[in-house]
Design a protein around this motif. Structure first.
Motif, short mmCIF file in Angstrom:
data_model
loop_
_atom_site.label_atom_id
_atom_site.label_comp_id
_atom_site.label_asym_id
_atom_site.label_seq_id
_atom_site.Cartn_x
_atom_site.Cartn_y
_atom_site.Cartn_z
N GLY A 249 0.81 -1.21 0.00
CA GLY A 249 0.00 0.00 0.00
C GLY A 249 0.85 1.27 0.00
O GLY A 249 0.56 2.22 -0.74
N LEU A 250 1.88 1.28 0.82
CA LEU A 250 2.75 2.45 0.87
C LEU A 250 3.58 2.57 -0.42
O LEU A 250 3.77 3.67 -0.94
CB LEU A 250 3.67 2.38 2.09
N ALA A 251 4.06 1.44 -0.93
CA ALA A 251 4.86 1.46 -2.16
C ALA A 251 4.05 1.98 -3.34
O ALA A 251 4.59 2.67 -4.22
CB ALA A 251 5.42 0.07 -2.45
N ALA A 252 2.77 1.66 -3.37
CA ALA A 252 1.91 2.13 -4.46
C ALA A 252 1.84 3.65 -4.49
O ALA A 252 1.59 4.24 -5.55
CB ALA A 252 0.51 1.53 -4.32
N ARG A 253 2.07 4.27 -3.34
CA ARG A 253 2.07 5.74 -3.26
C ARG A 253 3.48 6.31 -3.27
O ARG A 253 3.68 7.50 -3.02
CB ARG A 253 1.34 6.18 -2.00
N GLY A 254 4.47 5.44 -3.47
CA GLY A 254 5.86 5.90 -3.51
C GLY A 254 6.46 6.17 -2.15
O GLY A 254 7.46 6.87 -2.03
N GLU A 255 5.85 5.61 -1.10
CA GLU A 255 6.34 5.81 0.26
C GLU A 255 7.03 4.55 0.75
O GLU A 255 6.72 3.44 0.32
CB GLU A 255 5.18 6.18 1.19
N SER A 256 7.95 4.72 1.67
CA SER A 256 8.65 3.57 2.23
C SER A 256 8.07 3.23 3.61
O SER A 256 7.33 4.02 4.21
CB SER A 256 10.15 3.86 2.35
N LEU A 257 8.43 2.06 4.08
CA LEU A 257 7.97 1.61 5.40
C LEU A 257 8.57 2.49 6.49
O LEU A 257 9.71 2.92 6.40
CB LEU A 257 8.41 0.17 5.65
N PRO A 258 7.80 2.72 7.55
CA PRO A 258 8.37 3.44 8.68
C PRO A 258 9.38 2.56 9.41
O PRO A 258 9.37 1.33 9.27
CB PRO A 258 7.15 3.72 9.57
N THR A 259 10.26 3.19 10.14
CA THR A 259 11.27 2.48 10.94
C THR A 259 11.35 3.14 12.31
O THR A 259 10.73 4.19 12.54
CB THR A 259 12.66 2.56 10.28
N LEU A 260 12.14 2.55 13.19
CA LEU A 260 12.35 3.17 14.50
C LEU A 260 12.99 4.55 14.33
O LEU A 260 12.68 5.49 15.06
CB LEU A 260 13.24 2.29 15.38
N ALA A 261 13.89 4.69 13.35
CA ALA A 261 14.57 5.97 13.11
C ALA A 261 13.69 6.97 12.35
O ALA A 261 13.88 8.18 12.48
CB ALA A 261 15.86 5.72 12.32
N ASP A 262 12.74 6.46 11.57
CA ASP A 262 11.88 7.32 10.76
C ASP A 262 10.43 6.85 10.86
O ASP A 262 9.89 6.25 9.93
CB ASP A 262 12.36 7.30 9.30
N PRO A 263 9.79 7.10 12.02
CA PRO A 263 8.43 6.60 12.21
C PRO A 263 7.40 7.34 11.36
O PRO A 263 7.62 8.47 10.92
CB PRO A 263 8.17 6.85 13.70
N LEU A 264 6.29 6.66 11.15
CA LEU A 264 5.15 7.28 10.47
C LEU A 264 4.49 8.21 11.50
O LEU A 264 4.28 7.81 12.64
CB LEU A 264 4.18 6.18 10.03
N THR A 265 4.19 9.41 11.11
CA THR A 265 3.66 10.36 12.08
C THR A 265 2.21 10.72 11.87
O THR A 265 1.62 11.44 12.68
CB THR A 265 4.50 11.66 12.08
N SER A 266 1.62 10.25 10.77
CA SER A 266 0.20 10.53 10.55
C SER A 266 -0.39 9.45 9.64
O SER A 266 0.32 8.79 8.90
CB SER A 266 0.01 11.91 9.94
N LEU A 267 -1.68 9.32 9.76
CA LEU A 267 -2.44 8.45 8.87
C LEU A 267 -3.47 9.31 8.15
O LEU A 267 -4.01 10.26 8.73
CB LEU A 267 -3.16 7.35 9.66
#
Length: 181
Positions: free
Chosen positions: A83-101
């Motif tokens: 789902g994220l790849a379809a929008r050109g986004e990468s998976l969140p990580t501990l170093a770079d968390p997802l901050t919004s939905l």
């Protein structure tokens, strides 16, 4: 919190499911959304291990149950990745968390819930009791388990939101704690 809620399932009023419904899956999914698959898989494995040891489950069931839940959440992580790849986004990580939905994220979120449920139910059904078939176990109380799982997972975006804005934590934990009483 994940381990606490794994150890304290919600028992449905009529006692329909004697083991109760573990609300910990909502926390595991919030961790998945926030930090990606590896922290979520690690924590679900750890909470399952602790829960199974506390409940004194048969030793052979412990690795199976850990594998069952890690594969189930892993399937949801795969859906999230796609789902994220379809929008050109990468998976969140501990170093770079997802901050919004966003509302668009509901497509991979709900698809991930469905994936989790079907993988989990399939793996559980593979251990059919003697005299029962895979189909017997897969469809036994299917509607109850489907809707109870979806109800728990529907809380995961709220847990995600509270994780991003911790000031709202009491608004989430108090009702969940009360539900366990």
């Amino acid at each position: 919190l994940l381990i606490l809620f794994e150890l304290s399932p919600v028992i449905v009023g009529s006692g329909y499911d004697s083991q109760g419904v573990a609300t910990s899956d909502a926390f595991a999914f919030a961790i998945l959304y926030l930090y990606g698959p590896w922290p979520a898989i690690t924590l679900i494995a750890l909470s399952t291990l602790v829960s199974e040891l506390v409940k004194r489950k048969a030793l052979w069931k412990i690795p199976f149950n850990i594998g069952q839940f890690t594969l189930s959440i892993g399937s949801a992580a795969l859906v999230m990745t796609l789902g994220l790849a379809a929008r050109g986004e990468s998976l969140p990580t501990l170093a770079d968390p997802l901050t919004s939905l966003t509302p668009v994220d509901l497509t991979w979120i709900v698809a991930g819930w469905l994936s989790f449920f079907f993988v989990n139910n399939t793996l559980f059904s593979m251990l059919a009791d003697p005299g029962r078939t895979f189909a017997d176990d897969f469809f036994d109380d299917f509607v109850y388990y489907f809707f109870s799982t979806m109800a728990v997972l529907a809380v995961s975006p709220l847990v995600f939101f509270v994780s991003v804005e911790p000031v709202f934590l009491p608004l989430l934990t108090l009702p969940l704690y009360e539900a366990m009483e």
